[in-house]
Write a protein that holds these residues in place. Structure first.
Motif, short mmCIF file in Angstrom:
data_model
loop_
_atom_site.label_atom_id
_atom_site.label_comp_id
_atom_site.label_asym_id
_atom_site.label_seq_id
_atom_site.Cartn_x
_atom_site.Cartn_y
_atom_site.Cartn_z
N GLY A 23 0.71 -0.98 0.07
CA GLY A 23 -0.01 0.07 0.06
C GLY A 23 0.80 1.26 -0.02
O GLY A 23 0.35 2.34 -0.42
N GLU A 24 1.90 1.29 0.34
CA GLU A 24 2.73 2.50 0.42
C GLU A 24 3.31 3.08 -0.84
O GLU A 24 3.87 4.10 -0.86
CB GLU A 24 3.90 2.34 1.54
N PHE A 25 3.27 2.18 -1.67
CA PHE A 25 3.47 2.47 -3.17
C PHE A 25 2.18 3.24 -4.01
O PHE A 25 2.41 3.16 -5.24
CB PHE A 25 4.21 1.34 -3.79
N LYS A 26 1.21 3.55 -3.16
CA LYS A 26 0.06 3.89 -3.94
C LYS A 26 0.36 5.35 -4.03
O LYS A 26 0.79 6.06 -3.19
CB LYS A 26 -1.19 3.60 -3.52
N ARG A 27 -0.28 6.21 -4.97
CA ARG A 27 -0.48 7.66 -5.18
C ARG A 27 0.87 8.36 -4.72
O ARG A 27 0.90 9.05 -3.93
CB ARG A 27 -1.61 8.07 -4.05
N ILE A 28 1.81 7.83 -5.47
CA ILE A 28 3.08 8.65 -5.33
C ILE A 28 3.47 9.61 -6.21
O ILE A 28 3.02 9.50 -7.39
CB ILE A 28 4.35 7.57 -5.77
N CYS A 76 9.70 1.63 -10.01
CA CYS A 76 8.89 2.50 -11.07
C CYS A 76 7.80 3.19 -10.32
O CYS A 76 7.71 4.21 -10.92
CB CYS A 76 8.24 1.17 -12.07
N SER A 77 7.18 2.88 -9.33
CA SER A 77 6.10 3.59 -8.88
C SER A 77 6.57 4.66 -8.28
O SER A 77 5.99 5.79 -8.32
CB SER A 77 5.41 2.68 -8.02
N GLY A 84 0.81 1.33 -8.43
CA GLY A 84 0.84 1.09 -7.16
C GLY A 84 -0.56 0.21 -6.62
O GLY A 84 -0.66 -0.25 -5.49
N ASN A 85 -1.40 0.06 -7.62
CA ASN A 85 -2.68 -0.40 -7.23
C ASN A 85 -3.00 -1.88 -7.97
O ASN A 85 -4.06 -2.46 -8.08
CB ASN A 85 -3.78 0.25 -7.98
#
Length: 338
Positions: free
Chosen positions: A153-158, A254-255, A324-325
């Motif tokens: 989850g920490e790699f969402k909305r970067i 990549c994210s 990230g999703n």
């Protein structure tokens, strides 16, 4: 309840379990119960640290057909409605037998064979070059491409990564066990020559040489160790360039949008490294097991990344690939027909 079958050890590292944990967390977020099954106790700590239960099959992780009867007992006792498998040692018999009792999903990196399964997941950048036509007339649903990369989850909305004028911080990741001793090679041969750069080494949970690495790091003035790092996204954001084995970590990078030099330390990573290079997403340093110029390759790639325009180009390309999703998308698909 969904059952996840995966392993971790010094030979295969922690990647299989880590990506399955991301999917497990997404399933929990959508109200599903999750149970893990492992061949032995090597990966149990990783699983339990994330709050999940793990059942030990007391089997050999390379001989999965021998565990079928034990696994079936678990499936029946827990009323498992779907089994997600992440292993390179599955067989047609393994899946065809289990398919009689539950739905099946498989994380596939190699496209070795046709299996009787309900879902096939290949989130790799090279998924499009594989011929999956043998599934066209089956019930199997294909979940293909980096949009399904199962990240935490920490790699969402970067937000877009800030590219500095100079490379000052370099992240080095060599997987959970680093069987090729890449960390020691870089620490001994590159760090002393690039004193103006701080190297951040991520030490995996199953690395058997932690004490020796600590001693070596003490001798260097530009080395920071991150042992069992719990906030990888923050660490990645703080760095300007990454050096990483060609596993799931590449999709995390990549994210974030960190210009990356990738390499292979196992056969299953070769195609990924080649595709990231050929699609101009990352730079390549070759295979650490067989390339005599591996360390020189890393030095040369780091020098190439002095070019700020190259770093900007790579960063933008990387962030268009992964959002990230992926774990959430997989979870929704697995639960869509339950």
């Amino acid at each position: 309840m969904i059952l996840i079958r995966a392993d971790a050890n010094e030979q295969i590292g922690t990647g299989h379990i880590m990506r399955c944990l991301s999917i497990a967390c997404a399933l929990i977020d959508q109200g599903e119960e999750v149970l893990f099954a492992t061949a032995d106790h090597c990966g149990a700590k990783l699983i339990k640290n994330k709050g999940f239960k793990a059942v030990c099959l007391n089997s050999q992780w390379t001989e999965m057909e021998k565990e079928v009867s034990t696994l079936l007992a678990i499936i029946k006792a827990n009323k498992i409605k779907l089994l997600l498998v992440d292993s390179y040692y599955v067989t047609e018999y393994y899946f065809s037998t289990l398919a009689l009792y539950t739905k099946l999903a498989y994380i596939d990196d190699l496209n070795r064979s046709f299996y009787v399964i309900d879902y096939l997941i290949n989130y790799n950048v090279y998924a499009a070059i594989y011929d999956y036509s043998w599934f066209e007339k089956t019930k199997t649903k294909l979940l293909l491409g980096p949009m399904y990369a199962p990240l935490r989850g920490e790699f969402k909305r970067i937000s877009p990564h800030i590219i500095k004028s100079n490379v000052q911080e370099v992240l080095v990741s060599a997987g959970g066990a680093d069987p090729g001793c890449v960390i020691e090679k870089i620490m001994s041969n590159i760090c002393p020559e690039m004193k103006n750069i701080v190297f951040h080494f991520v030490i995996g949970a199953l690395n058997p040489r932690i004490d020796d690495i600590k001693k070596l790091a003490d001798e260097k003035g530009n080395v920071v160790l991150h042992i069992n790092e719990q906030h990888m996204s923050n660490l990645m954001k703080s760095c300007d360039v990454a050096i990483s084995a060609a596993g799931t970590t590449l999709y995390e990078l990549c994210s974030i949008g960190i210009p990356t030099i990738t390499y292979t330390l196992a056969d299953n990573q070769v195609v990924a490294m080649e595709q990231f290079k050929n699609q101009n997403i990352m730079l390549s340093a070759g295979d650490c097991r067989i390339d005599d110029k591996f360390i020189d390759n890393i030095k040369n790639r780091l020098k190439e990344l002095d070019d700020i325009e190259l770093r900007k180009q790579l960063s933008e390309t990387m962030q268009t690939l992964v959002d990230g999703n992926g774990a959430e998308r997989i979870a929704k698909e697995l639960l869509s027909q339950q």
